[in-house]
Design a protein around this motif. Structure first.
Motif, PDB file in Angstrom:
ATOM      1  N   ALA A 132       0.795  -1.141   0.182  1.00  0.00           N
ATOM      2  CA  ALA A 132      -0.085  -0.015   0.049  1.00  0.00           C
ATOM      3  C   ALA A 132       0.698   1.113  -0.143  1.00  0.00           C
ATOM      4  CB  ALA A 132      -1.233  -0.135   1.121  1.00  0.00           C
ATOM      5  N   LYS A 133       1.993   1.273   0.735  1.00  0.00           N
ATOM      6  CA  LYS A 133       2.650   2.485   0.937  1.00  0.00           C
ATOM      7  C   LYS A 133       3.552   2.455  -0.445  1.00  0.00           C
ATOM      8  CE  LYS A 133       5.178   1.265   4.712  1.00  0.00           C
ATOM      9  NZ  LYS A 133       6.256   1.154   5.721  1.00  0.00           N
ATOM     10  N   THR A 134       3.940   1.570  -1.289  1.00  0.00           N
ATOM     11  CA  THR A 134       4.463   1.823  -2.447  1.00  0.00           C
ATOM     12  C   THR A 134       3.782   2.178  -3.688  1.00  0.00           C
ATOM     13  OG1 THR A 134       5.958  -0.258  -2.045  1.00  0.00           O
ATOM     14  CG2 THR A 134       5.597   0.504  -4.397  1.00  0.00           C
ATOM     15  N   VAL A 147       1.350   7.025  -6.465  1.00  0.00           N
ATOM     16  CA  VAL A 147       0.151   8.050  -6.460  1.00  0.00           C
ATOM     17  C   VAL A 147       0.700   9.315  -6.343  1.00  0.00           C
ATOM     18  CG1 VAL A 147      -2.112   8.875  -5.880  1.00  0.00           C
ATOM     19  CG2 VAL A 147      -1.679   6.044  -5.944  1.00  0.00           C
ATOM     20  N   THR A 148       1.204   9.814  -5.229  1.00  0.00           N
ATOM     21  CA  THR A 148       1.699  11.092  -4.975  1.00  0.00           C
ATOM     22  C   THR A 148       2.654  11.620  -5.878  1.00  0.00           C
ATOM     23  OG1 THR A 148       3.427  10.068  -3.269  1.00  0.00           O
ATOM     24  CG2 THR A 148       1.246  10.770  -2.377  1.00  0.00           C
ATOM     25  N   GLU A 149       3.584  10.663  -6.253  1.00  0.00           N
ATOM     26  CA  GLU A 149       4.333  10.986  -7.457  1.00  0.00           C
ATOM     27  C   GLU A 149       3.687  11.694  -8.804  1.00  0.00           C
ATOM     28  OE1 GLU A 149       7.142   8.022  -8.134  1.00  0.00           O
ATOM     29  OE2 GLU A 149       7.838   8.162  -5.902  1.00  0.00           O
ATOM     30  N   ILE A 155      -2.546  11.897   2.776  1.00  0.00           N
ATOM     31  CA  ILE A 155      -3.098  11.562   4.198  1.00  0.00           C
ATOM     32  C   ILE A 155      -2.991  10.075   4.509  1.00  0.00           C
ATOM     33  CG2 ILE A 155      -5.070  11.393   5.674  1.00  0.00           C
ATOM     34  CD1 ILE A 155      -5.925  14.105   4.370  1.00  0.00           C
ATOM     35  N   GLU A 156      -3.183   9.234   3.498  1.00  0.00           N
ATOM     36  CA  GLU A 156      -3.282   7.893   3.720  1.00  0.00           C
ATOM     37  C   GLU A 156      -1.781   7.194   3.683  1.00  0.00           C
ATOM     38  OE1 GLU A 156      -5.592   5.363   4.211  1.00  0.00           O
ATOM     39  OE2 GLU A 156      -6.947   6.952   4.367  1.00  0.00           O
ATOM     40  N   LEU A 157      -0.746   7.997   3.138  1.00  0.00           N
ATOM     41  CA  LEU A 157       0.509   7.456   3.215  1.00  0.00           C
ATOM     42  C   LEU A 157       0.968   7.933   4.465  1.00  0.00           C
ATOM     43  CD1 LEU A 157       3.031   6.666   1.720  1.00  0.00           C
ATOM     44  CD2 LEU A 157       3.625   8.870   1.099  1.00  0.00           C
ATOM     45  N   ALA A 162       6.184  10.554   7.859  1.00  0.00           N
ATOM     46  CA  ALA A 162       4.795  10.660   8.161  1.00  0.00           C
ATOM     47  C   ALA A 162       4.336  12.173   8.048  1.00  0.00           C
ATOM     48  CB  ALA A 162       4.497   9.862   9.324  1.00  0.00           C
ATOM     49  N   LEU A 163       5.248  12.752   9.093  1.00  0.00           N
ATOM     50  CA  LEU A 163       5.088  14.001   9.096  1.00  0.00           C
ATOM     51  C   LEU A 163       5.045  15.102   7.908  1.00  0.00           C
ATOM     52  CD1 LEU A 163       4.702  16.415  11.062  1.00  0.00           C
ATOM     53  CD2 LEU A 163       7.114  16.549  11.531  1.00  0.00           C
ATOM     54  N   ASN A 164       6.124  14.565   6.970  1.00  0.00           N
ATOM     55  CA  ASN A 164       6.214  15.242   5.501  1.00  0.00           C
ATOM     56  C   ASN A 164       4.984  14.891   4.996  1.00  0.00           C
ATOM     57  OD1 ASN A 164       7.813  16.489   3.490  1.00  0.00           O
ATOM     58  ND2 ASN A 164       7.407  14.309   2.404  1.00  0.00           N
TER      59      ASN A 164
END
Length: 227
Positions: free
Chosen positions: A13-15, A20-22, A32-34, A46-48
């Protein structure tokens, strides 16, 4: 096996979300999900991700940053040591959750400490302790207890503050308040036992550690202290 499967699904899911964000760096929900997926494993990442999402939300002006999101950012800032930024984020979380003016210097009252915000108030009090603003922390712990008298962590923190001042009698009284709500609380017995050791009262300390062992023979800390 189940734990490995969960980790594998989380990594996949992280990958996926990173891709998706790229491809679409303006997808606030993906950020938010990441952030949710990386909170436990990588505080900085996570903070980023949360900060990317918060900037998009503020820029879009279609909705507001939720109290939960402000609180998550505050906790992460707190963990990575950005204490001043964490304080601002905790106050933003409380302002979003209660409508109170956290920047105007007004005092926090009992009515502000709702069930949904009590952890935010507690986290802010812990932050004040770390910033050596002990009086602010004490006031906040006491306000929390007026509305939530079973929140025993507040009694423990108040006891620790007095203990660190070497005010052992009031410290002991705060610790003992915990037993009204959790008579077998091992953390409280350990705090009292350690305080007795610091005063050179080894026999009394032993009796407190024995109480922990009588409830949990495998407790490593109390067994070590008894040894």
């Amino acid at each position: 096996a189940q734990s490995k499967n969960r980790d594998l699904h989380r990594d996949r899911a992280k990958t996926y979300l990173k891709k998706v964000t790229e491809l679409n760096p303006n997808d606030e929900e993906a950020w938010i999900e990441l952030a949710h997926l990386t909170e436990l494993s990588d505080h900085a990442a996570a903070l980023n991700a949360y900060e990317k999402a918060s900037k998009l939300i503020e820029k879009g002006k279609k909705r507001k940053i939720t109290p939960e999101m402000w609180n998550n950012m505050a906790v992460l800032k707190h963990k990575v040591g950005n204490l001043k930024e964490a304080e601002i984020a905790y106050k933003n979380a409380l302002a979003a959750a209660t409508g109170m003016d956290t920047g105007g210097g007004g005092s926090i009252t009992v009515k502000d400490v709702k069930a949904s915000t009590v952890t935010m108030f507690y986290n802010l009090a812990r932050l004040y302790e770390e910033q050596h603003e002990t009086a602010k922390a004490e006031d906040l712990y006491k306000v929390i207890l007026k509305e939530h008298p079973t929140y025993i962590d507040c009694y423990m923190r108040l006891g620790c503050i007095e203990r660190d001042r070497r005010n052992f009698f009031p410290a002991s009284n705060w610790f003992k308040e915990c037993f009204n709500y959790s008579p077998d609380n091992a953390d409280t017995w350990a705090l009292i036992g350690n305080m007795c050791l610091s005063k050179g009262e080894a026999q009394q300390a032993q009796s407190h550690f024995e109480k922990i062992v009588s409830k949990d023979r495998h407790d490593p800390y109390s067994n070590l202290a008894l040894g």
